[in-house]
Design a protein around this motif. Sequence first.
Motif, PDB file in Angstrom:
ATOM      1  N   PHE A 272       0.830  -1.205   0.000  1.00  0.00           N
ATOM      2  CA  PHE A 272       0.000   0.000   0.000  1.00  0.00           C
ATOM      3  C   PHE A 272       0.868   1.261   0.000  1.00  0.00           C
ATOM      4  N   TYR A 273       1.885   1.267   0.855  1.00  0.00           N
ATOM      5  CA  TYR A 273       2.738   2.444   0.974  1.00  0.00           C
ATOM      6  C   TYR A 273       3.470   2.753  -0.334  1.00  0.00           C
TER       7      TYR A 273
ATOM      8  N   THR B  48       1.385   4.421  -2.881  1.00  0.00           N
ATOM      9  CA  THR B  48       1.147   5.847  -2.642  1.00  0.00           C
ATOM     10  C   THR B  48       2.353   6.695  -3.029  1.00  0.00           C
TER      11      THR B  48
ATOM     12  N   TYR C  72      -6.359   6.436  -2.026  1.00  0.00           N
ATOM     13  CA  TYR C  72      -5.378   5.372  -1.777  1.00  0.00           C
ATOM     14  C   TYR C  72      -4.462   5.750  -0.614  1.00  0.00           C
TER      15      TYR C  72
ATOM     16  N   SER D 188      -3.930   3.518   2.790  1.00  0.00           N
ATOM     17  CA  SER D 188      -2.616   3.144   3.325  1.00  0.00           C
ATOM     18  C   SER D 188      -2.469   3.562   4.778  1.00  0.00           C
TER      19      SER D 188
ATOM     20  N   ALA E  97       3.844   6.099   6.576  1.00  0.00           N
ATOM     21  CA  ALA E  97       2.688   6.107   5.671  1.00  0.00           C
ATOM     22  C   ALA E  97       2.031   7.483   5.615  1.00  0.00           C
TER      23      ALA E  97
END
Length: 240
Positions: free
Chosen positions: A158-159, A162, A172, A176, A206
């Motif tokens: 996820f990170y 981004t 998004y 995250s 994050a």
Amino acid sequence: MSRGFLPRQHGAWAMLLIPFLFGMFAAKPVWQHALLFLGWLLAYLFVYAFLQWVRTGQIRLYGRPLLLYGALLMPTGAALLWLEPGLWPLVPLFIPLFLVNCYYARRNRERSLLNDLAAVVQFSLIVFAAYELGGGSDWRLAAALFAFSVLYFTGSVFYVKTMIREKHNVKYYWVSVGYHLALLALAAICYPPGLLLPLAVLLVRAIWSPRAKLTVKQSGMLEIAYSLLITCSVLLVYAV
């Protein structure tokens, strides 16, 4: 000369090594771990070349690495399974995840979230193999380390999105951040307190990094530091 032979996905090297270290040090390092890591490395290199061939159809580019890594992998894998037959039950677990990777490679959608998550689970399974090889007997511990590996690397997926492909996607970004916040809360319930500080650092990462206008090189260097922080924290909590 390395074109087609070496993966360009730098983050995959952390996923290759970190779960292996989790399982090895949670049990006991033995000489067979060197053979296991060699086989694990060769399997990764072979699968990478195979998936790139599936994606592009360029057998002239990927045929040689497939032959090289396949020729090295077969005797290494056979020797490992012969010496350690307890590893056999783990082999079928990789097959459905590998088929997911093949599906997305064939459609040239390797950056799909589901494909990334299948890879995360696949890499994390090595925890069980390394733990078994070291004579570990507490399978609840092995399962906890496997789950932590999956949770950590899912957060990294996820990170990283981004920071690159979803860099300007506000939704998004909040997914995250929300994931890392939920991970910290889950760890507070299910994991030792020693893991809370590094997970809090990942939450700050994050939140802050996508807003900090970091270069790709800066982001990569920081990611190495975060990986070391997580690895050392887990080893201190579980292996000491």
